[in-house]
Design an enzyme around this catalytic site. Structure first.
Site, short mmCIF file in Angstrom:
data_model
loop_
_atom_site.label_atom_id
_atom_site.label_comp_id
_atom_site.label_asym_id
_atom_site.label_seq_id
_atom_site.Cartn_x
_atom_site.Cartn_y
_atom_site.Cartn_z
N PRO A 246 0.79 -1.23 0.00
CA PRO A 246 0.00 0.00 0.00
C PRO A 246 0.82 1.28 0.00
CG PRO A 246 -0.07 -1.04 2.16
CD PRO A 246 0.58 -2.03 1.21
N ASN A 247 0.31 2.23 -0.74
CA ASN A 247 0.83 3.60 -0.83
C ASN A 247 2.12 3.73 -1.63
OD1 ASN A 247 -1.26 4.75 0.87
ND2 ASN A 247 -0.27 3.68 2.56
N ARG B 96 4.86 11.11 -2.40
CA ARG B 96 4.54 10.74 -1.02
C ARG B 96 5.73 11.03 -0.11
NH1 ARG B 96 4.62 4.58 1.30
NH2 ARG B 96 3.91 5.11 3.38
N TYR C 245 10.93 9.35 1.60
CA TYR C 245 11.08 8.35 0.54
C TYR C 245 11.79 8.86 -0.72
CZ TYR C 245 7.82 5.86 3.56
OH TYR C 245 7.24 5.26 4.63
N ASN D 288 8.14 -5.48 -0.69
CA ASN D 288 7.99 -4.32 0.18
C ASN D 288 6.51 -4.24 0.52
OD1 ASN D 288 7.81 -1.94 1.53
ND2 ASN D 288 8.91 -0.71 0.01
N ALA E 289 3.15 -0.65 5.04
CA ALA E 289 2.71 -0.68 6.44
C ALA E 289 2.22 -2.05 6.88
CB ALA E 289 1.62 0.36 6.66
N HIS F 81 4.19 -4.34 9.30
CA HIS F 81 4.16 -4.19 10.76
C HIS F 81 2.87 -4.73 11.39
CE1 HIS F 81 7.31 -1.53 9.47
NE2 HIS F 81 6.45 -0.70 8.91
N GLU G 162 12.57 -9.39 2.34
CA GLU G 162 11.78 -8.19 2.68
C GLU G 162 12.64 -6.96 2.42
OE1 GLU G 162 9.99 -8.25 6.62
OE2 GLU G 162 10.41 -6.11 6.83
N HIS H 198 12.78 -2.49 2.25
CA HIS H 198 12.17 -1.19 2.55
C HIS H 198 13.08 -0.10 2.01
CE1 HIS H 198 9.22 -2.99 5.17
NE2 HIS H 198 10.20 -3.76 5.62
N ARG I 131 13.21 4.71 12.54
CA ARG I 131 11.98 5.52 12.49
C ARG I 131 11.13 5.24 13.74
NH1 ARG I 131 9.23 5.06 6.79
NH2 ARG I 131 8.05 6.82 7.70
#
Ligand code: DQA
Length: 145
Positions: free
Chosen positions: A10-11, A18, A23, A74, A77, A80, A98, A100, A107
């Site tokens: 998502p996103n 964004r 990013y 990736n 969110a 998590h 995985e 990111h 963060r």
């Protein structure tokens, strides 16, 4: 030929606009194009997908079995929060890395935990677009050993 599925959650379709302070300005199309170039360089095929839904990610992971040799993911969110995505990766038994863009460990605390990582070979975080290419390299190294 080895085939890698690069899966985005998502996103990530909004990359470029964004939160550029987090990013950067790289778009998802830039990442796809870099992954395609990198696949040629390392001698594999690549499929590239993005979905904003948790179920869409689960379906894409299920569909990868028998089709792809491994997954670079990736999950955004959902990394998590999603036990369903972790279970999907466990169920395919496909080697998975995985990735990111940002260093999730530097963060907010809620980003430090990944359910997904338990089902993967490992995690690469914090290298922007390069995280994807490093993820492909790590997967290839795993598949070739
Ligand atoms: C992200 C990190 C996640 O915490 C966040 O929710 C994202 C992007 C990254 O690539 O840095 O959507 O996965």
């Amino acid at each position: 030929m080895t085939s890698i599925l690069v899966l985005n959650g998502p996103n990530l379709n909004l990359l470029g606009t964004r939160q550029p302070e987090v990013y950067g300005t790289t778009t998802l199309a830039d990442i796809e194009s870099a992954c395609r170039d990198h696949a040629k360089k390392i001698g594999c095929e690549v499929a590239f997908l993005q979905t904003n839904s948790e179920g869409g990610l689960v379906d894409a992971i299920h569909a990868a079995k028998q089709v792809h040799s491994g997954i670079v993911i990736n999950a955004g969110a959902y990394t998590h929060t999603s036990i369903a995505i972790m279970d999907a990766v466990f169920s395919t038994e496909l080697p998975t890395v995985e990735v990111h863009l940002s260093n999730i460990h530097a963060r907010e605390e809620f980003r430090h935990k990944s359910y997904l990582v338990r089902a993967t070979i490992g995690q690469i975080a914090g290298f922007g677009l390069q995280s994807y290419l490093l993820g492909m390299d790590a997967l290839m190294a795993h598949l070739n050993t």
